[in-house]
Motif scaffolding. Structure first.
Motif, PDB file in Angstrom:
ATOM      1  N   GLY A   1       0.750  -1.254   0.000  1.00  0.00           N
ATOM      2  CA  GLY A   1       0.000   0.000   0.000  1.00  0.00           C
ATOM      3  C   GLY A   1       0.781   1.306   0.000  1.00  0.00           C
ATOM      4  O   GLY A   1       0.174   2.373   0.115  1.00  0.00           O
TER       5      GLY A   1
ATOM      6  N   LEU B   1      -1.371   4.728  -0.191  1.00  0.00           N
ATOM      7  CA  LEU B   1      -1.457   5.598   0.996  1.00  0.00           C
ATOM      8  C   LEU B   1      -0.973   7.009   0.671  1.00  0.00           C
ATOM      9  O   LEU B   1      -1.538   7.999   1.147  1.00  0.00           O
ATOM     10  CB  LEU B   1      -0.641   4.998   2.149  1.00  0.00           C
TER      11      LEU B   1
ATOM     12  N   SER C   1      -3.659   0.904   6.638  1.00  0.00           N
ATOM     13  CA  SER C   1      -4.587   2.006   6.367  1.00  0.00           C
ATOM     14  C   SER C   1      -5.502   2.308   7.553  1.00  0.00           C
ATOM     15  O   SER C   1      -6.141   3.356   7.580  1.00  0.00           O
ATOM     16  CB  SER C   1      -5.404   1.748   5.098  1.00  0.00           C
TER      17      SER C   1
ATOM     18  N   TYR D   1      -4.949   5.527   9.102  1.00  0.00           N
ATOM     19  CA  TYR D   1      -5.376   6.725   8.365  1.00  0.00           C
ATOM     20  C   TYR D   1      -6.894   6.692   8.210  1.00  0.00           C
ATOM     21  O   TYR D   1      -7.415   6.548   7.098  1.00  0.00           O
ATOM     22  CB  TYR D   1      -4.733   6.767   6.973  1.00  0.00           C
TER      23      TYR D   1
ATOM     24  N   THR E   1      -8.988   8.686   5.463  1.00  0.00           N
ATOM     25  CA  THR E   1      -8.836   8.545   4.024  1.00  0.00           C
ATOM     26  C   THR E   1      -9.674   7.385   3.492  1.00  0.00           C
ATOM     27  O   THR E   1      -9.719   6.320   4.103  1.00  0.00           O
ATOM     28  CB  THR E   1      -7.359   8.300   3.661  1.00  0.00           C
TER      29      THR E   1
ATOM     30  N   ILE F   1      -9.939   4.569   1.323  1.00  0.00           N
ATOM     31  CA  ILE F   1      -9.196   3.633   0.464  1.00  0.00           C
ATOM     32  C   ILE F   1      -9.952   2.312   0.445  1.00  0.00           C
ATOM     33  O   ILE F   1     -10.304   1.775   1.501  1.00  0.00           O
ATOM     34  CB  ILE F   1      -7.765   3.348   0.969  1.00  0.00           C
TER      35      ILE F   1
ATOM     36  N   TRP G   1      -9.479  -1.582  -0.689  1.00  0.00           N
ATOM     37  CA  TRP G   1      -8.478  -2.582  -1.121  1.00  0.00           C
ATOM     38  C   TRP G   1      -9.210  -3.668  -1.890  1.00  0.00           C
ATOM     39  O   TRP G   1     -10.150  -4.281  -1.356  1.00  0.00           O
ATOM     40  CB  TRP G   1      -7.744  -3.150   0.094  1.00  0.00           C
TER      41      TRP G   1
END
Ligand SMILES: C/C(=C\Cc1cc(O)c2ccccc2c1O)CCC[C@H](C)CCC[C@H](C)CCCC(C)C
Ligand SMILES: C[S@@+](CC[C@H](N)C(=O)[O-])C[C@H]1O[C@@H](n2cnc3c(N)ncnc32)[C@H](O)[C@@H]1O
Length: 229
Positions: free
Chosen positions: A55, A59, A88, A91, A94, A96, A98
């Motif tokens: 990642g 990231l 992640s 964070y 954010t 994201i 996967w």
């Protein structure tokens, strides 16, 4: 072959990040930052990181697109994706997603992404032209992709150093961790990987209107930057 590649990356997952830090003397973070910058991802964009592994690039993209953007990290190694997922969680702001998938058959509609990155993926896929066509397909018109990978320097001494380093530093360190075959694979995969000018030609054939290859790290690495018009 696809299964063999997936097995290599599943096996190296526990040591992947640590070895990259040691063996590149931390330099891979700089190369990845340059890649994300060249992808021209902006705040609020929807981006994709292909062959995302643990990642790193996804990231970085997430930091760039911010709270109003969205990042998809795609890889076919469940073990590396598990590391990415875990990282992640640090964070939470954010967005994201996967996604476990083959980048040669992306589970996305045409023209969805403002920007794309791929780090050390193109050399590992079974079919490079198809991979570039898939990137072209999912990018929006005007979208850019930045593709980082090893590169064979044109300077003979630098190429000799690169081969020496892979054989005498990278493989022995990996051997100590029981991963000799997995890391010995890098050198032959680099030998058969198209050089920058060949990558540019393949990108044009995939439909990209603009394609430029930037050698970095004295030509031992390179970033192919492509734009869909
Ligand atoms: C992040 C890096 C490589 C990722 C990577 C790519 C692959 O295709 C692999 C295949 C099989 C096993 C592992 C990988 C893999 O980790 C790049 C940096 C790590 C390299 C191992 C270090 C390479 C160093 C350069 C040849 C010379 C660097 C000179 C100087 C020390 C900066
Ligand atoms: C060397 S790692 C790079 C990981 C990460 N991008 C980075 O820069 O550290 C290569 C990654 O490509 C993935 N990969 C290779 N071929 C793939 C394919 N056809 N579809 C999806 N992932 C693939 C592997 O599972 C692995 O995570």
């Amino acid at each position: 072959m696809t299964n063999e590649i997936r097995t290599i990356f599943d096996r190296i997952a526990p040591v992947y990040d640590q070895l990259n830090n040691w063996l590149s003397l931390g330099q891979h973070h700089i190369w990845k930052e340059m890649t994300v910058k060249w992808s021209a991802a902006q705040s609020g964009n929807t981006c994709i990181d292909l062959c995302c592994g643990s990642g790193d690039l996804a990231l970085r993209l997430a930091r760039r697109v911010g709270k109003t953007g969205k990042v998809y990290g795609v890889d076919f190694s469940p073990n590396l994706l598990a590391t990415a997922q875990e990282r992640s969680q640090n964070y939470p702001q954010t967005a994201i997603a996967w996604v476990e998938a083959d980048v040669l058959n992306l589970p996305f509609e045409n023209s969805q992404f403002d920007a794309a990155t791929m780090g050390y993926g193109l050399r590992n896929v079974q079919d490079i032209p198809r991979s570039l066509q898939e990137i072209y397909r999912v990018l929006k018109p005007g979208g850019k992709a930045a593709i980082l990978d090893f590169h064979r320097p044109s300077n003979a001494q630098l190429r000799a150093f690169q081969q020496w380093y892979l054989q005498n530093c990278v493989v022995p360190m990996a051997t100590n961790l029981g991963l000799k075959e997995e890391y010995a694979y890098i050198s032959p995969s680099l030998d058969r990987f198209p050089i920058g000018s060949e990558q540019v030609e393949l990108a044009h054939q995939a439909g990209f209107s603009q394609a430029t290859h930037y050698p970095i790290a004295n030509g031992m690495m390179g970033v192919l930057v492509v734009r869909k018009s």
